[in-house]
Design an enzyme around this catalytic site. Structure first.
Site, mmCIF file in Angstrom:
data_model
loop_
_atom_site.group_PDB
_atom_site.id
_atom_site.type_symbol
_atom_site.label_atom_id
_atom_site.label_comp_id
_atom_site.label_asym_id
_atom_site.label_seq_id
_atom_site.Cartn_x
_atom_site.Cartn_y
_atom_site.Cartn_z
ATOM 1 N N TYR A 145 -1.657 16.038 -36.384
ATOM 2 C CA TYR A 145 -0.217 16.308 -36.312
ATOM 3 C C TYR A 145 0.370 16.207 -37.711
ATOM 4 C CZ TYR A 145 4.733 15.612 -35.016
ATOM 5 O OH TYR A 145 6.101 15.714 -34.887
ATOM 6 N N ASP A 240 -2.541 14.654 -45.679
ATOM 7 C CA ASP A 240 -1.360 14.134 -44.995
ATOM 8 C C ASP A 240 -1.583 12.634 -44.787
ATOM 9 O OD1 ASP A 240 0.653 13.344 -43.342
ATOM 10 O OD2 ASP A 240 0.481 15.022 -41.939
ATOM 11 N N LYS A 268 6.540 7.237 -43.154
ATOM 12 C CA LYS A 268 6.315 5.942 -42.504
ATOM 13 C C LYS A 268 6.398 4.744 -43.478
ATOM 14 C CE LYS A 268 4.713 8.188 -38.468
ATOM 15 N NZ LYS A 268 3.896 9.355 -38.233
HETATM 16 C C1 PLP Z 1 4.432 10.852 -38.177
HETATM 17 C C2 PLP Z 1 3.648 11.902 -38.871
HETATM 18 C C3 PLP Z 1 4.242 13.017 -39.456
HETATM 19 C C4 PLP Z 1 5.685 13.360 -39.261
HETATM 20 O O1 PLP Z 1 6.539 12.398 -39.789
HETATM 21 P P1 PLP Z 1 8.052 12.334 -39.216
HETATM 22 O O2 PLP Z 1 8.697 11.318 -40.106
HETATM 23 O O3 PLP Z 1 7.935 11.905 -37.797
HETATM 24 O O4 PLP Z 1 8.642 13.675 -39.354
HETATM 25 C C5 PLP Z 1 3.451 13.866 -40.221
HETATM 26 N N1 PLP Z 1 2.152 13.623 -40.382
HETATM 27 C C6 PLP Z 1 1.533 12.572 -39.816
HETATM 28 C C7 PLP Z 1 0.082 12.345 -40.066
HETATM 29 C C8 PLP Z 1 2.266 11.684 -39.021
HETATM 30 O O5 PLP Z 1 1.645 10.685 -38.409
#
Ligand code: PLP
Length: 448
Positions: A145, A240, A268
């Site tokens: 994701y 990511d 995060k």
């Molecule tokens: C949470 C997440 C996102 C998206 O971040 P948001 O602050 O919710 O938009 C993107 N990549 C990864 C791996 C994530 O866990």
């Protein structure tokens, strides 16, 4: 039995005002049943709901809270910043301070730009990679994701996996026409894609350790292979690290696995629980951004002073304590995982806790989980029964088989002991006839 009357009433009110009663679908309890408790307070490893129930929290706001809830150093930093004003639409010193801290921790990042979410970070990194390479295709992996931007919402794990949706309505086929989706941990598939789409792939984007199909770790050489294949194919590698950055080690997954990506996405932990994301990488790529380059990217609240203050306090703390902090988080997580697995064996329940650093997922399957297909074969009903039992006994796990749980430095060995005790009892209560039935039955959540 715990009382949940106030939460239930709030959920009904919320449902009449907010779709599904939640502002992010992963917070709903559709796949595990029941109503989600409403939280009023968190401190260290614990949260309390509106009915006064206490929980040991393993969601930790889905990753940001590596120091647990309301650590004094971060609360004070936010309070100090707030008294000076909440936003200016002009640069503030803390943006430069946080940039320094992130760049020092991540040698692959020479320049960085702050945004307000992980979604914005990945969306902007993709735009930048297309501009830099002058290519169209993006290569991603099933079950990873990267936020909810249109062209990345394909086989995207997280809430889509929980709700068993292949993608999202409202996303044009045209928007995902240049997104190639391959199975995770399969180097040959990537080699083949580079053969078929010669000189057309702008970037590979990957969660180095996946959190969003539940925790799935990369095969030993997988990330190095991706890095080499990207380089050889003239494509960029985007890691990511929205979850893994500052979580798996101070320098993220790239430090742990010895990878030097072209671009890295953050979120995060860098905002310490306030809305914040970032993306960064080589200067020659980052300098393509407006106002000095031709790639437009902007944000009214980007680099928000409260988020920056929280981030500076968080990263400074991690930097100071990194020598012992990551090792002890990993030991605690390891203890939790091995003891839960032993309890599952003792009860004859096919379950294995996948874990890396301070991330973990209890997969209700007897097989190895190496990719999205493996994850999806895990038994959601057993997970739901386990989740309900744990919650009722005061252990808050993510309400989905396909999400990562997180430990924080606020968790103690006593918390882990309690979780294992409750876990063993929850596992022993999973119905025997269900356990004998080895064929996973997939039952979608009730309100699809
Ligand atoms: C949470 C997440 C996102 C998206 O971040 P948001 O602050 O919710 O938009 C993107 N990549 C990864 C791996 C994530 O866990």
């Amino acid at each position: 039995m715990r009382i949940h009357d106030r939460s239930r009433a709030l959920q009904r009110r919320a449902e009449s005002r907010i779709p599904g009663g939640v502002n992010s679908p992963v917070r709903a309890f559709n796949s595990v049943g029941g109503d989600p408790p409403f939280i009023v307070k968190g401190k260290d490893a614990r949260v309390w709901d509106v009915d006064g129930n206490e929980y040991i929290d393993f969601v930790n706001s889905w990753g940001p809270l590596i120091l647990g809830h309301a650590p004094v150093c971060i609360v004070e930093a936010i309070q100090r910043a707030a008294t000076q004003g909440t936003s200016f639409g002009a640069s503030t010193p803390s943006e430069v301070d946080l940039a320094d801290l992130v760049i020092e921790a991540f040698p692959s990042v020479e320049k960085i730009r702050f945004v307000s979410s992980g979604t914005e970070a990945t969306m902007s990194a993709i735009r930048l990679s297309r501009a830099f390479t002058k290519r169209k295709y993006v290569l991603k992996f099933e079950g990873c994701y990267h936020g909810h931007a249109d062209d990345l919402l394909v086989q995207a794990g997280s809430g889509l996996a929980t709700l068993r949706l292949p993608g999202s309505a409202g996303v044009l086929a045209e928007s995902t026409a240049f997104t190639l989706t391959l199975p995770f941990n399969d180097t040959a598939a990537v080699e083949q894609a580079f053969g078929e789409y010669k000189n057309q792939i702008a970037c590979i984007i990957v969660e180095p350790v996946v959190g969003n199909m539940g925790v799935v770790t990369p095969n030993p050489e997988y990330l190095k292979d991706l890095s080499q294949l990207a380089k050889r194919g003239g494509s960029l590698l985007i890691l990511d690290e929205v979850i893994t950055g500052f979580r798996l080690s101070f320098g993220g997954a790239q430090e742990l696995f010895g990878i030097h990506p072209d671009l890295t996405c953050f979120g995060k932990i860098i905002g310490a629980g306030l809305p914040c994301g970032a993306f960064g990488g080589r200067t020659e790529i980052m300098d393509m951004l407006a106002p000095i380059g031709s790639v437009y990217q902007a944000g009214t609240l980007s680099g928000n002073p409260l988020a920056m203050a929280a981030g500076v306090a968080m990263i400074s703390y991690l930097k100071q304590h990194r020598a012992s902090l990551y090792g002890s988080l990993e030991r605690l997580t390891n203890s939790l995982a091995t003891r839960l697995d032993a309890a599952a064996r003792a009860s004859g329940v096919p379950m294995k806790t996948s874990h890396c650093g301070s991330m973990f997922t209890c997969f209700f399957t007897s097989g190895q989980v190496c990719n999205y297909g493996d994850a999806m074969s895990a038994n959601q009903q057993r997970f739901a029964a386990f989740h309900r039992s744990m919650l009722e006994s005061g252990i808050w796990l993510p309400p989905s088989q396909f999400e990562a749980g997180f430990l924080s430095t606020a968790h103690t060995m006593e918390d882990i002991d309690q979780t294992v005790d409750v876990g063993a009892s929850a596992l022993s209560r999973i119905p025997v006839e269900e356990v004998r039935d080895r064929q996973p039955k997939i039952k979608p959540g009730p309100v699809l």
